[in-house]
Design a protein around this motif. Structure first.
Motif, PDB file in Angstrom:
ATOM      1  N   THR A 194      92.429  71.918  70.029  1.00  0.00           N
ATOM      2  CA  THR A 194      92.389  73.069  70.929  1.00  0.00           C
ATOM      3  C   THR A 194      93.799  73.535  71.285  1.00  0.00           C
ATOM      4  O   THR A 194      94.013  74.717  71.547  1.00  0.00           O
ATOM      5  N   PHE A 195      94.759  72.602  71.334  1.00  0.00           N
ATOM      6  CA  PHE A 195      96.144  72.939  71.685  1.00  0.00           C
ATOM      7  C   PHE A 195      96.141  73.791  72.963  1.00  0.00           C
ATOM      8  O   PHE A 195      96.597  74.934  72.972  1.00  0.00           O
ATOM      9  N   ASP A 196      95.671  73.161  74.050  1.00  0.00           N
ATOM     10  CA  ASP A 196      95.397  73.893  75.298  1.00  0.00           C
ATOM     11  C   ASP A 196      96.180  73.344  76.491  1.00  0.00           C
ATOM     12  O   ASP A 196      95.566  72.756  77.393  1.00  0.00           O
ATOM     13  N   PRO A 197      97.507  73.560  76.552  1.00  0.00           N
ATOM     14  CA  PRO A 197      98.346  74.237  75.559  1.00  0.00           C
ATOM     15  C   PRO A 197      99.006  73.233  74.621  1.00  0.00           C
ATOM     16  O   PRO A 197      98.964  72.024  74.854  1.00  0.00           O
ATOM     17  N   VAL A 198      99.642  73.744  73.571  1.00  0.00           N
ATOM     18  CA  VAL A 198     100.402  72.881  72.670  1.00  0.00           C
ATOM     19  C   VAL A 198     101.555  72.241  73.439  1.00  0.00           C
ATOM     20  O   VAL A 198     102.229  72.895  74.227  1.00  0.00           O
ATOM     21  N   HIS A 199     101.747  70.926  73.250  1.00  0.00           N
ATOM     22  CA  HIS A 199     102.809  70.227  73.975  1.00  0.00           C
ATOM     23  C   HIS A 199     103.588  69.304  73.044  1.00  0.00           C
ATOM     24  O   HIS A 199     103.305  69.235  71.830  1.00  0.00           O
ATOM     25  N   ALA A 200     104.552  68.610  73.621  1.00  0.00           N
ATOM     26  CA  ALA A 200     105.456  67.778  72.822  1.00  0.00           C
ATOM     27  C   ALA A 200     104.715  66.685  72.056  1.00  0.00           C
ATOM     28  O   ALA A 200     105.133  66.291  70.967  1.00  0.00           O
ATOM     29  N   GLY A 201     103.615  66.178  72.616  1.00  0.00           N
ATOM     30  CA  GLY A 201     102.848  65.161  71.920  1.00  0.00           C
ATOM     31  C   GLY A 201     102.236  65.687  70.635  1.00  0.00           C
ATOM     32  O   GLY A 201     102.245  65.009  69.602  1.00  0.00           O
ATOM     33  N   HIS A 202     101.679  66.902  70.683  1.00  0.00           N
ATOM     34  CA  HIS A 202     101.128  67.514  69.474  1.00  0.00           C
ATOM     35  C   HIS A 202     102.213  67.674  68.406  1.00  0.00           C
ATOM     36  O   HIS A 202     101.990  67.376  67.224  1.00  0.00           O
ATOM     37  N   LEU A 203     103.365  68.161  68.830  1.00  0.00           N
ATOM     38  CA  LEU A 203     104.444  68.393  67.872  1.00  0.00           C
ATOM     39  C   LEU A 203     104.967  67.088  67.288  1.00  0.00           C
ATOM     40  O   LEU A 203     105.331  67.025  66.113  1.00  0.00           O
ATOM     41  N   ALA A 204     104.982  66.023  68.095  1.00  0.00           N
ATOM     42  CA  ALA A 204     105.420  64.729  67.592  1.00  0.00           C
ATOM     43  C   ALA A 204     104.474  64.224  66.502  1.00  0.00           C
ATOM     44  O   ALA A 204     104.918  63.660  65.491  1.00  0.00           O
ATOM     45  N   VAL A 205     103.170  64.423  66.688  1.00  0.00           N
ATOM     46  CA  VAL A 205     102.193  64.028  65.665  1.00  0.00           C
ATOM     47  C   VAL A 205     102.412  64.824  64.384  1.00  0.00           C
ATOM     48  O   VAL A 205     102.431  64.268  63.276  1.00  0.00           O
ATOM     49  N   ALA A 206     102.570  66.138  64.524  1.00  0.00           N
ATOM     50  CA  ALA A 206     102.758  66.994  63.355  1.00  0.00           C
ATOM     51  C   ALA A 206     104.027  66.629  62.584  1.00  0.00           C
ATOM     52  O   ALA A 206     104.018  66.561  61.348  1.00  0.00           O
ATOM     53  N   ARG A 207     105.099  66.380  63.317  1.00  0.00           N
ATOM     54  CA  ARG A 207     106.362  66.026  62.639  1.00  0.00           C
ATOM     55  C   ARG A 207     106.260  64.676  61.940  1.00  0.00           C
ATOM     56  O   ARG A 207     106.764  64.503  60.831  1.00  0.00           O
TER      57      ARG A 207
END
Length: 213
Positions: free
Chosen positions: A10-23
């Motif tokens: 959902t990225f509600d909202p997108v945060h640093a944790g989401h970006l860390a997983v993606a990277r």
């Protein structure tokens, strides 16, 4: 063939944790990560921000980030954003032999048997399961454990050898960011700290998102 990797949420909202997983997935699997915001998430109630707002914030968060991009296919589809439908679309795009993977957190993966047509997912894609300390895969439901038997890959390269059906555990370091706590902070007017990309934080403020009613 190179691996195509989709990361839904959902990225509600997108945060640093989401970006860390993606990277981490990008760097470990040597694959571009396509983040797929859910338009109508079937496993939770209404999101705090609209699909378009969440997608716009996601685009800001990954702008200029090598190997990260936004895939808006679920916004173009009516009805619940079932992962099986998304993967069928992606599979049709890339053909039957190209390797395709779905990136998911360990907590969500444990609930896989509750997903729509979940057994079909293994015929469509691999799963990359992101695991943080304390959120392991030791106690999977019996039906899921049986479905996973013999599928675990020991090395990332194994995901490129077949089109679908394998599982890979992506171990991550601890990260405190959590969407529910972040929404609480934003609603209370508290400083989100480094949990939000500065451009995302500025746009949330400009649009008046996540404020208390």
């Amino acid at each position: 063939m190179s691996l195509r990797l989709l990361y839904g949420g959902t990225f509600d909202p997108v945060h640093a944790g989401h970006l860390a997983v993606a990277r981490a997935a990008r760097d470990t699997l040597h694959a571009a990560v396509h983040l797929v915001p859910a338009a109508v998430p079937p496993h939770r109630g209404p999101t705090a921000a609209s699909a378009r707002d969440r997608t716009d914030l996601l685009a800001l968060a990954v702008a200029g980030e090598p190997g990260l991009a936004v895939d808006t296919r679920e916004l173009r589809r009516e009805g619940p954003s079932y992962t099986v439908d998304t993967l069928r679309e992606a599979r049709a795009d890339i053909g039957p032999r190209a390797p395709l993977a779905w990136l998911v957190g360990a907590d969500a993966f444990r609930g896989l048997p509750s997903w729509h047509d979940w057994r079909a997912l293994f015929d469509l894609a691999h799963f990359v399961v992101a695991v943080r300390p304390g959120h392991g895969l030791e106690e999977l439901p019996e039906t899921l454990s049986a479905a996973c038997a013999g599928r675990w890959a020991k090395a990332p390269a194994e995901l490129s050898e077949t089109a679908a059906g394998r599982l890979f555990r992506l171990d991550l370091p601890p990260h405190p960011a959590a969407s529910s706590e972040l929404r609480r902070r934003l609603a209370a007017g508290e400083d989100p700290g480094d949990w939000l990309d500065p451009a995302v934080a500025a746009e949330i403020a400009r649009r008046g998102l996540y404020r208390a009613a």
